[in-house]
Design an enzyme around this catalytic site. Sequence first.
Site, PDB file in Angstrom:
ATOM      1  N   TYR A 141       0.913  -1.562  -0.298  1.00 42.38           N
ATOM      2  CA  TYR A 141      -0.182  -0.395  -0.251  1.00 42.38           C
ATOM      3  C   TYR A 141       0.898   1.393   0.248  1.00 42.38           C
ATOM      4  O   TYR A 141       2.003   1.030   1.021  1.00 42.38           O
ATOM      5  CB  TYR A 141      -0.575  -0.036   1.101  1.00 42.38           C
ATOM      6  CG  TYR A 141      -1.848   0.996   1.081  1.00 42.38           C
ATOM      7  CD1 TYR A 141      -2.562   1.659   0.210  1.00 42.38           C
ATOM      8  CD2 TYR A 141      -2.023   2.026   2.714  1.00 42.38           C
ATOM      9  CE1 TYR A 141      -3.761   2.619   0.855  1.00 42.38           C
ATOM     10  CE2 TYR A 141      -2.527   3.225   2.512  1.00 42.38           C
ATOM     11  CZ  TYR A 141      -3.309   3.316   1.567  1.00 42.38           C
ATOM     12  OH  TYR A 141      -4.152   4.738   1.739  1.00 42.38           O
ATOM     13  N   ASP A 236       9.614   2.672  -0.332  1.00 46.86           N
ATOM     14  CA  ASP A 236       8.253   3.338   0.350  1.00 46.86           C
ATOM     15  C   ASP A 236       8.946   2.652   1.954  1.00 46.86           C
ATOM     16  O   ASP A 236       8.452   2.181   2.119  1.00 46.86           O
ATOM     17  CB  ASP A 236       7.601   2.765  -0.220  1.00 46.86           C
ATOM     18  CG  ASP A 236       5.941   3.654   1.027  1.00 46.86           C
ATOM     19  OD1 ASP A 236       6.118   4.335   1.643  1.00 46.86           O
ATOM     20  OD2 ASP A 236       4.693   3.452   0.982  1.00 46.86           O
ATOM     21  N   LYS A 264       4.592   8.866   9.003  1.00 50.54           N
ATOM     22  CA  LYS A 264       4.354   7.717  10.355  1.00 50.54           C
ATOM     23  C   LYS A 264       5.623   8.827  11.065  1.00 50.54           C
ATOM     24  O   LYS A 264       5.026  10.480  11.323  1.00 50.54           O
ATOM     25  CB  LYS A 264       4.129   6.916   9.884  1.00 50.54           C
ATOM     26  CG  LYS A 264       2.996   6.372   9.174  1.00 50.54           C
ATOM     27  CD  LYS A 264       2.662   5.130   9.241  1.00 50.54           C
ATOM     28  CE  LYS A 264       1.296   4.835   8.339  1.00 50.54           C
ATOM     29  NZ  LYS A 264       1.155   4.354   7.131  1.00 50.54           N
TER      30      LYS A 264
HETATM   31  C1  LIG Z   1       1.098   4.711   6.118  1.00 50.11           C
HETATM   32  C2  LIG Z   1       0.990   4.401   4.492  1.00 50.11           C
HETATM   33  C3  LIG Z   1       1.227   5.202   3.088  1.00 50.11           C
HETATM   34  C4  LIG Z   1       0.120   6.917   3.808  1.00 50.11           C
HETATM   35  O1  LIG Z   1       0.440   7.315   4.202  1.00 50.11           O
HETATM   36  P1  LIG Z   1      -1.252   8.246   4.491  1.00 50.11           P
HETATM   37  O2  LIG Z   1      -0.426   9.330   5.349  1.00 50.11           O
HETATM   38  O3  LIG Z   1      -2.098   7.125   5.552  1.00 50.11           O
HETATM   39  O4  LIG Z   1      -1.471   8.844   3.304  1.00 50.11           O
HETATM   40  C5  LIG Z   1       1.693   4.493   2.433  1.00 50.11           C
HETATM   41  N1  LIG Z   1       2.633   4.057   2.516  1.00 50.11           N
HETATM   42  C6  LIG Z   1       3.066   2.731   3.323  1.00 50.11           C
HETATM   43  C7  LIG Z   1       4.404   2.182   3.206  1.00 50.11           C
HETATM   44  C8  LIG Z   1       2.315   3.241   4.783  1.00 50.11           C
HETATM   45  O5  LIG Z   1       2.226   2.655   6.165  1.00 50.11           O
END
Ligand SMILES: *Cc1c(COP(=O)(O)O)cnc(C)c1O
Length: 425
Positions: A141, A236, A264
């Site tokens: 994701y 990512d 995060k």
């Molecule tokens: C949480 C997450 C996202 C999206 O981040 P948001 O701040 O919720 O838009 C993208 N990539 C990874 C790997 C994530 O865990």
Amino acid sequence: MTNKSAFDAAKKLIPGGVDSPVRAFKSVGTTPPFIDHAKGCYIYDIEGNKYIDFVQSWGPLIFGHCDKDIQEAIIKSVKKGVSFGAPTLSETNLAKLILDEFKFIDKIRFVNSGTEATMSAIRAARGYSKKDGLIKFEGCYHGHSDALLIKAGSGATTYANASSSGVPQDIVKNTYLAIYNDIKSVKDIFEANKDKIGVVIIEAIAGNMGLVPAKKEFLSQLRELCDKHGAVLILDEVMSGYRASKRGSFDFHDIKADMITFGKVIGGGMSAAAFGGKKEIMDCLSPDGAVYQAGTLSGNPVAMSAGIAALKKINNDKNLYKKLSSLSQMLMDGFSSAAKKNNIPLQTQTRGSMFGYFFSNKKVENYEDALKSDTLAFAKFHTNMLKQGIYLAPSQFETGFVCDAMDEKIIKKAIKAANKAFREI
Ligand SMILES: *Cc1c(COP(=O)(O)O)cnc(C)c1O
């Protein structure tokens, strides 16, 4: 007011009663607690129930709730003004803190969410490579931008949607879906689309189909394929950055990324995320280059201050990741043996402060494996644990987090609850 009445009221005004789907607890079939406040590793709902929080705002709160240093930094920053829409020193300071850790990227730009970070990174990578084709992996994701919503993980998985309604077919036609930990699936896409693939994006430690780390060998082969075909490799690290280790996934493999996305933890609980990369790629961005990207609240001074406080605190605590790793390992060992005692097949995994457990008798290496989990057993377990005051992510396909405000006593409490839960489900 009860959680139930709060949820009913919210549902009348907000779709599903929530601002992010997984919060609705749909896949566990219960009512989500409405949170009133939190402290350390505990959250308290509006009914006065207290829970040990293994979600930690889905990752950001590595020191737990209301950490004094981060809180003070935020308050100090708020007093100076909450937003200027003009450059501040805090952006340069946070950029330096991050780039000092990830030496093979040269520049970084701040945005407000992980979704924005990956979307912007992909645009920069396409602008640089001049090729539209994008490979992503099933079960990974990267936020909810249009081009990435093909069989998305997390929320979308929970609702068994192959892709989101409202995304034009034209927009996803350049996105190719590969299989996690399966290099042949990547090779096949590259070969079937010669000179068309400009970008590959991956979570080197996938946290959005449950916790599924990529194999070291697979990642090196992926790096080789990207080099061979002239594709930009984006790791990512929105979740794993400063979570799996200080250097995210990079302590678990030896490849280098062309670009990295963050989110995060780097916002210390406030809205901040970032994308960084090699100079030649990042210089493609406006105002110096032709790739447009912008944001009214990007690099917000309050969020930057929270991020700086969090990263400084991380830098000052040499034992942090050792402590967090041992807590998550202890928790998963405890879940494992409790499940075994009750003849419930369970696959567990940890990476630093991240942990995951699948109700499955087969080792999980990709999305298809993850989907074989017994989600009904998971739901029963989750509901039982919640009743015992243990707040776990309400989906089989999410990762759990420990935080610095926890200790072995807290973990033992959770294991004791898990013993009871496995016995009763
Ligand atoms: C949480 C997450 C996202 C999206 O981040 P948001 O701040 O919720 O838009 C993208 N990539 C990874 C790997 C994530 O865990």
